[in-house]
Each structure stands twice: as C-alpha cells, then as structure tokens.
Design a protein around this motif. Structure first.
Motif, mmCIF file in Angstrom:
data_model
loop_
_atom_site.group_PDB
_atom_site.id
_atom_site.type_symbol
_atom_site.label_atom_id
_atom_site.label_comp_id
_atom_site.label_asym_id
_atom_site.label_seq_id
_atom_site.Cartn_x
_atom_site.Cartn_y
_atom_site.Cartn_z
ATOM 1 N N ARG B 227 -34.316 -5.945 6.233
ATOM 2 C CA ARG B 227 -35.297 -5.482 7.203
ATOM 3 C C ARG B 227 -35.074 -4.016 7.595
ATOM 4 N NH1 ARG B 227 -37.785 -3.401 9.970
ATOM 5 N NH2 ARG B 227 -38.888 -3.755 11.927
ATOM 6 N N HIS B 228 -33.790 -3.618 7.733
ATOM 7 C CA HIS B 228 -33.516 -2.296 8.292
ATOM 8 C C HIS B 228 -33.105 -1.251 7.256
ATOM 9 C CE1 HIS B 228 -34.011 -3.631 12.389
ATOM 10 N NE2 HIS B 228 -33.299 -4.701 12.088
ATOM 11 N N VAL B 229 -32.740 -1.671 6.043
ATOM 12 C CA VAL B 229 -32.338 -0.701 5.021
ATOM 13 C C VAL B 229 -33.325 -0.683 3.854
ATOM 14 C CG1 VAL B 229 -30.505 0.038 3.462
ATOM 15 C CG2 VAL B 229 -29.932 -1.016 5.657
ATOM 16 N N ILE B 230 -33.508 -1.859 3.233
ATOM 17 C CA ILE B 230 -34.321 -1.896 2.008
ATOM 18 C C ILE B 230 -35.788 -1.580 2.299
ATOM 19 C CG2 ILE B 230 -35.094 -3.355 0.113
ATOM 20 C CD1 ILE B 230 -32.436 -4.842 0.353
ATOM 21 N N LEU B 231 -36.339 -2.298 3.279
ATOM 22 C CA LEU B 231 -37.773 -2.149 3.553
ATOM 23 C C LEU B 231 -38.163 -0.711 3.905
ATOM 24 C CD1 LEU B 231 -39.709 -4.394 3.084
ATOM 25 C CD2 LEU B 231 -39.675 -4.951 5.509
ATOM 26 N N PRO B 232 -37.442 -0.070 4.855
ATOM 27 C CA PRO B 232 -37.846 1.316 5.186
ATOM 28 C C PRO B 232 -37.734 2.267 3.990
ATOM 29 C CG PRO B 232 -36.289 0.467 6.804
ATOM 30 C CD PRO B 232 -36.347 -0.538 5.711
ATOM 31 N N LEU B 233 -36.723 2.016 3.136
ATOM 32 C CA LEU B 233 -36.526 2.946 2.032
ATOM 33 C C LEU B 233 -37.540 2.755 0.905
ATOM 34 C CD1 LEU B 233 -32.653 3.192 1.943
ATOM 35 C CD2 LEU B 233 -34.283 4.994 2.493
ATOM 36 N N CYS B 234 -38.281 1.638 0.910
ATOM 37 C CA CYS B 234 -39.292 1.502 -0.145
ATOM 38 C C CYS B 234 -40.675 1.908 0.341
ATOM 39 C CB CYS B 234 -39.279 0.105 -0.754
ATOM 40 S SG CYS B 234 -40.124 -1.117 0.199
ATOM 41 N N ILE B 235 -40.765 2.358 1.590
ATOM 42 C CA ILE B 235 -42.063 2.800 2.130
ATOM 43 C C ILE B 235 -42.693 3.944 1.306
ATOM 44 C CG2 ILE B 235 -43.185 3.913 4.120
ATOM 45 C CD1 ILE B 235 -42.815 0.935 4.494
ATOM 46 N N PRO B 236 -41.896 4.971 0.902
ATOM 47 C CA PRO B 236 -42.517 6.019 0.079
ATOM 48 C C PRO B 236 -43.149 5.458 -1.202
ATOM 49 C CG PRO B 236 -40.365 6.731 0.814
ATOM 50 C CD PRO B 236 -40.493 5.298 1.217
#
Lengths: 260, 310
Positions: B227-236
């Motif tokens: 939730r806090h590492v993978i998801l935000p980093l795949c937003i681009p």
C-alpha cells in the motif's frame, strides 16, 4: 515477503487478465471454421474449411491485401530512413530544440488518429492533391517513424562509444565508421523496428480513412464488410488471416531484440 | 601517384573535417526528417487548427475564410457539450478500469514470474496489442451479439437476471449488450488494455528490491509495503498508460459506430462534419478538444514523472 493467499490472488487475477486478452482472438479462430452462413450463434453448429476456399476465389480480397502490402512496404522504408536518421542525429548530440524535435516525432502517435488524419485531409484538399495510395503511404510513414526511432535509439544507447572512437583513432573516416562499425550494430534493431512499423501500417484504419481514395486497404475492406451481413463467413476467414499476418512480424521483431 | 597512406590520410582529414564539424553532421542527419515532419505533420496540423477559426456558411455550403470564434463558442452548445462530456467520461472510465485490470497482470509479470515465464507473459501482452484493431473490434461485435458467446456464457452461469439488472441502469445499460454503453466500455477497455499493462510493468521493473526489503525490515506487513511503497511507485506507470488509453478513446470513431447506443463521440462528430456535411471548420474545432485535453494531461503527466515510465 509474499503471503501465499495474496500471491495466489495476484496470480489468479493476472491469468484472468491474460485470458481476457486472448478471448476475442480465440473467438475469431472458432468462427472462421463455422458452418453457418449468416448467424453468429454460439456454440457453432459445425466446423468446415469451406470458407477458406470461397475466400480464395475473391479478387477483391487479394486486391486489398496487395494495396496494404504495398503501402506498408513503402511507408516502412521511408520510416526506416527517417527514423534512423533522426536517431543518429539525436544520439550524443545536444542542440537547442532537441526536446521539441523528439516531441514532434512522438506527436503523431500521442495525439488521436483523427487529428493526424484530418490535418492531412484538409491540407491535401486545399493543395488539390487527390487522395490515393500515395497520400495513405505518406500518412503511414509519418506515424511509423517513431517506432523505428525508438528501436534504433534503444540500441544506440547500448553501443559503447569507445568502439566508435577506436574506429576514428585507427584512421577510419566518418562514413567508414558508420558503414563498418555503427550500421552492423544497428542491423537487428533496424529490422525489428521495420517489422513493427510494417505491422502498424498494415493494420492502420483511423488515419487511413481520411487519406484514402478509392483503394480499399485490407482494414478498410474489413470495415466495409461489417455492413454486409451476407458475407459474414468470408469476413471471418479474412479476419483470421489479418490477425495471423500482423502477429508474425511482431513475434519476429520480439525474437530479434529479446536480448536487450 | 599519391602513396596509399597519404591518400588515406587525405580522406581521413576530409572526413575529420566532417567529424570536427558537428553542426554540418547534425544538419545532414537531421535535415530530411525535420523537413518531412515540418511539411507532412506540423504544417498540416497548423493548417487544421487555423481552419477552426473560419466559419461555414450553411446556405452556400462553403467555407468563409474570416477569423471568427463562432466554432469555438459552438463547442459549448448543449448538444456539442454533450458529445464532449460523453466521450471524456468514457475515456476516463476506460482508463480507470483498465488500470485496475492491468495492475495484477503487470505485478505478476515483474514480481512473481521467473525469467522464461516473464518473457512468455510479455509476448502474451504485446501480441494482442499489435493484433489488428479492426479484427478485435469485429470479434467483439460477434461476442456481444444476441446469439453470441457473451449471452451464452451468462445464460450458462444463470446470470441473466444480473445482466438485465445492469442493462436497466440508465446511462450504463441499453436494450442489449451490443447497444449498451456497458458493451462499448468493455470493447474500449479490451482494446487499450495492453497499452496500460506495459507502462505499469516498466514502472514496477524499476522498483528496487532493496526498497521492499527496507520496508519489511522496518516492520511493515506485506500489505503495508504494498500500500505504501509499491502502489505509489507505480503511479507514474499508470499515468503513462492512461495517456494512451485516454488519447486513443478520445479520438476513436470506429468502436462507437460498431458497439453501443446511438449518440455521437467526438471522433464521429469530426468524421460527420468534414464528410457528409463538408464543414471542415467545425470538424477542426472539434479536434481542438482532444488536443487540448491531451496537452494539459501531458503537462501534468510530465510533472508527475510519467515519461520515465514510457
């Protein structure tokens, strides 16, 4: 770090996604062998290869294939030339307007096809150019350039510049260096880019409709068929062939560049 | 006769001149593609945009070459605004839904599958992406038709009631699957899905293992890491993919003809205006909408770092 439950969930969803991608392709495969003449009912009542022979008798199909192959071949050649020139120009070169230039290369595929199509149509109209094979080819070549460009740039980034410098140090001219050092290194990526450009052109419809005259390319032929319910079995067979014809260059292109 | 080495040296110095004159070399390389793109792309694009400021005389059926903002104003008329909103809403829905389907596929490709399987999955995604657009659209007309596979499967699963409930929802449903917005939405999502999977996969690929280790070392449970590492980093990656899904849906005029309820899309309006009516200025004005939307989108996407994921 993965708990079993969540990894099974991800696996299941991923496989479901892949199945979704292949479902319509499977349907085309099944219907091409359908015995029924005008209905799409599922499951099919029987299987036959009859329609393949019927399709083989149709001159209009071969004519459309001919148009599409010609257009794809010529626009691929133009794209190969322009795309590799652009890639070489931008490689290890900084000049004002470089970013604008790369943006312009990408625009024909970043903007919707109707924009490219209508721009070309309105220009051809006001210049008094009759639409035909040439106008279709020009349009296709323009959006295929970026495909070749991307492939060549990706390859150039991996060629060590040392070998280019070594070539110069050993007294080779710029042309000799290009011919004997750079080009052999680009071969596979040029071929792969060309194949993708070919597949893209062979299949293009949105821009083609705006730039076409009376020559139906294969996708245009298919689109016209959709309003002719009597020809459904023939349409199904051609749909299967078109699909296979576009898959082939893509697979080959992948195989050529897989070590990247 | 000049000795061979001297001759070579002479050639080398000549080409050395080329090598030493980067501007000349740049001009030689850049000239042809630059001229092509100026003549075949930029000029026509500007020509088209300038047309949108002309008007069309309904009476004489000719284009009046006088500057006017009538067409732009016309875009905001209720009927035209409807078309724009309908198209943009579909583009948005398709982008969101395809991101949801694409994520597990991309995630599995990068984080679970081994080398060979990864290559296999990659091909599995690029093949349907490159497969003929019109054939895929055609296949969906077969699938969604009333005697087709979709109804057969739904019937076999005993879900006819559920489908009818869906089709009864106004603005999503319709009389049948193939004349409903739901059907059109399915087709769009299907056709642009690979364009969403690949950028997300590229974003996940760049995610370094050490970040995930750090997260778990610091005591995060797998879900928290997700939730806090993978998801935000795949937003681009999601944003990069949505550039395609959005742009392609905004400009499409074939799928709305084949599947879904009556009611035009921007693409159909452009096609109708320039074709049967001959009102090139209004058609040109309509193309401003996707161009502007994409331009704004690209601007924000760039700020979000989405281009690194292309």
């Amino acid at each position: 770090m993965h708990s079993d439950k969540s990894s099974w969930l991800i696996k299941g969803l991923a496989l479901a996604g892949i199945c979704f991608l292949y479902f319509p392709i499977l349907i085309i495969l099944i219907y091409a062998f359908n015995t029924e003449e005008s209905a799409f009912s599922f499951p099919p009542k029987g299987f036959t290869v009859e329609w393949f022979f019927k399709a083989a008798e149709r001159d209009d199909i071969f004519q459309a294939i001919g148009f599409s192959l010609q257009i794809a071949a010529i626009s691929t050649l133009i794209a190969l030339l322009l795309g590799s020139l652009a890639a070489l120009a931008l490689y290890r070169n900084n000049f004002p307007g470089k970013n604008v230039f790369t943006l312009i290369l990408i625009l024909p595929i970043a903007l919707p096809g109707i924009v490219t199509g209508l721009s070309l149509l309105s220009t051809f109209k006001s210049a008094g150019i009759t639409p035909g094979m040439a106008t279709i080819t020009i349009g296709h070549a323009t959006f295929c350039v970026v495909i070749v460009y991307n492939n060549v740039v990706a390859r150039l980034r991996r060629i060590s510049f040392n070998i280019v410098e070594a070539s110069y140090d050993l007294g080779a001219t710029a042309l000799q260096t290009f011919w004997h050092v750079i080009l052999p290194n680009l071969g596979a990526s040029l071929f792969a880019g060309g194949l993708l450009a070919f597949a893209l052109s062979f299949d293009e419809l949105i821009v083609t409709i705006f730039t076409a005259g009376h020559e139906p390319t294969l996708p245009l032929w298919l689109l016209n068929q959709l309003s002719r319910p009597r020809d459904v079995p023939i349409t199904n067979v051609v749909a299967l062939l078109v699909m296979l014809l576009t898959m082939l260059p893509v697979l080959l292109s992948y195989w050529l560049t897989k070590d990247r | 006769m000049m000795p061979a080495t001297a001759k070579n040296r002479a050639i080398a110095s000549k080409s050395g001149a080329l090598f030493n004159r980067p501007r000349l070399k740049l001009l030689l390389l850049l000239g042809l593609p630059a001229v092509w793109f100026l003549v075949i792309y930029i000029y026509p694009l500007l020509h088209l945009l300038s047309q949108s400021f002309y008007t069309f005389d309904d009476f004489t059926m000719t284009v009046v070459r006088e500057f006017s903002l009538d067409n732009i104003r016309n875009l905001f008329s209720p009927a035209n605004a409807d078309i724009i909103i309908r198209t943009a809403a579909m583009a948005l829905a398709v982008s969101v839904f395809s991101a949801i389907i694409a994520f597990p596929v991309a995630y599995y490709m990068t984080r679970h599958a081994s080398g060979k399987m990864q290559a296999f999955l990659y091909i599995s995604v690029i093949l349907p992406m490159w497969t003929s657009y019109i054939v895929k659209a055609y296949s969906w007309t077969l699938i969604l038709s009333q005697e087709g596979v979709a109804y057969w499967i739904i019937d076999a699963l005993g879900l006819t009631g559920v489908l009818n409930a869906f089709l009864d929802i106004p603005s999503i449903g319709g009389n049948t699957l193939s004349t409903s917005n739901l059907g059109r939405f399915l087709v769009f999502t299907y056709i642009w899905l690979p364009f969403m999977i690949l950028p997300i996969q590229a974003a996940l690929q760049r995610l370094s293992e050490s970040l995930l280790d750090a997260s778990s070392d610091l005591g995060a449970r797998p879900f928290q890491t997700f939730r806090h590492v993978i998801l935000p980093l795949c937003i681009p990656g999601v944003i990069a993919g949505s550039i395609f899904t959005f742009s392609l849906t905004l400009g499409d005029y074939i799928i709305p003809q084949l599947v879904g309820p009556p009611g035009l899309f921007i693409g159909n309006m452009v096609y109708v205006q320039q074709g049967s009516i001959g009102n090139m200025p209004m058609a040109a004005a309509f193309t401003l909408v996707p161009i502007l939307i994409i331009a704004v989108y690209l601007y924000f996407a760039k700020r979000a770092g989405a281009f690194d994921a292309l």
